[in-house]
Motif scaffolding. Structure first.
Motif, short mmCIF file in Angstrom:
data_model
loop_
_atom_site.label_atom_id
_atom_site.label_comp_id
_atom_site.label_asym_id
_atom_site.label_seq_id
_atom_site.Cartn_x
_atom_site.Cartn_y
_atom_site.Cartn_z
N UNK A 158 64.47 54.97 6.01
CA UNK A 158 63.95 53.19 5.34
C UNK A 158 63.51 53.52 3.88
N UNK A 159 63.91 52.75 2.71
CA UNK A 159 63.21 52.76 1.56
C UNK A 159 62.27 51.16 0.59
N UNK A 160 61.11 52.05 0.25
CA UNK A 160 61.04 50.38 -0.89
C UNK A 160 61.43 50.67 -1.73
N UNK A 161 60.57 48.96 -2.48
CA UNK A 161 61.64 48.55 -3.84
C UNK A 161 60.77 48.80 -4.98
N UNK A 162 60.34 50.15 -4.94
CA UNK A 162 59.40 50.37 -5.93
C UNK A 162 59.91 50.77 -7.21
N UNK A 163 60.77 51.63 -7.18
CA UNK A 163 61.20 52.28 -8.11
C UNK A 163 62.63 51.78 -9.29
N UNK A 164 62.49 50.78 -10.25
CA UNK A 164 63.22 49.43 -10.59
C UNK A 164 63.74 50.11 -12.08
N UNK A 165 64.47 49.54 -12.26
CA UNK A 165 64.89 50.08 -14.29
C UNK A 165 66.02 48.51 -13.48
#
Length: 209
Positions: free
Chosen positions: A187-194
């Motif tokens: 799974x992944x978190x939505x924390x590294x955004x651009x």
């Protein structure tokens, strides 16, 4: 490298597609059978398909023997379901509801998941979910070993602290949603955004004017 999917086994097609089509949002479905038995299960072949009407689509794979899983059977027989979104805090409970249990096994009860009544559909919504969408079956397509369900969203529940009700601005990051990645159990978190702004042709230097 090129793979001819017409010549590849279904399991191999699944392995390749699920490894590259990521991250995938998770629809933590709550349904109820015609007899009233509750069911909860997560599905990551899921997304929004429109707003007029407001539609979500979910791909429900069949069991290896070709029979429908409980979620698909309940949706097709009753027409009702709830899509609950999954926060990181709910991830362990969501994962438990993947269990390959018989139809009379209440995943919500055994996972200790609290529920709240829905407004227009029979299945309950998950109380801890940051967002729950009450849906009614709009259309379905049986496609080989999958059933693709389109659901019309009738009621949209969102936690009060996550939305500015006047402007309809949602604090998406505060939902701390998780999504499916590649392989078993990732799974992944939505924390590294651009962010990228959508270009305007009228403002493009090469636009004819």
């Amino acid at each position: 490298m090129d793979f001819d999917f017409r010549q590849l086994a279904a399991a191999d097609r699944y392995k390749l597609m699920s490894a590259v089509i990521t991250p995938r949002p998770i629809a933590w479905l709550t349904t109820r059978s015609v007899e009233g038995a509750r069911n909860a299960a997560p599905y990551s072949f899921f997304n929004m398909m429109g707003a007029e009407p407001p539609l979500v689509a979910i791909g429900l794979m069949r069991r290896p023997d070709g029979t429908l899983k409980d979620s698909a059977r309940n949706i097709l027989e009753t027409g009702d379901f709830v899509v609950n979104l999954v926060s990181e805090a709910d991830a362990p409970a969501m994962n438990f509801t993947c269990i390959d249990a018989p139809p009379d096994f209440d995943e919500l009860e055994h996972a200790g998941v609290a529920v709240a009544p829905s407004v227009t559909v029979a299945p309950p919504r998950i109380a801890s979910a940051p967002v729950s969408m009450e849906c009614r079956l709009f259309h379905h397509v049986d496609a080989g070993q999958s059933t693709v369900v389109l659901g019309e969203v009738l009621h949209f529940h969102i936690r009060d602290d996550l939305v500015d009700a006047r402007r309809l601005h949602v604090d998406t990051l505060a939902m701390a949603l998780v999504a499916r990645m590649h392989g078993a159990g990732w799974y992944t978190r939505s924390t590294d955004l651009f962010q990228l702004s959508r270009p305007s042709y009228a403002e493009w230097p090469g636009a004819a004017g």
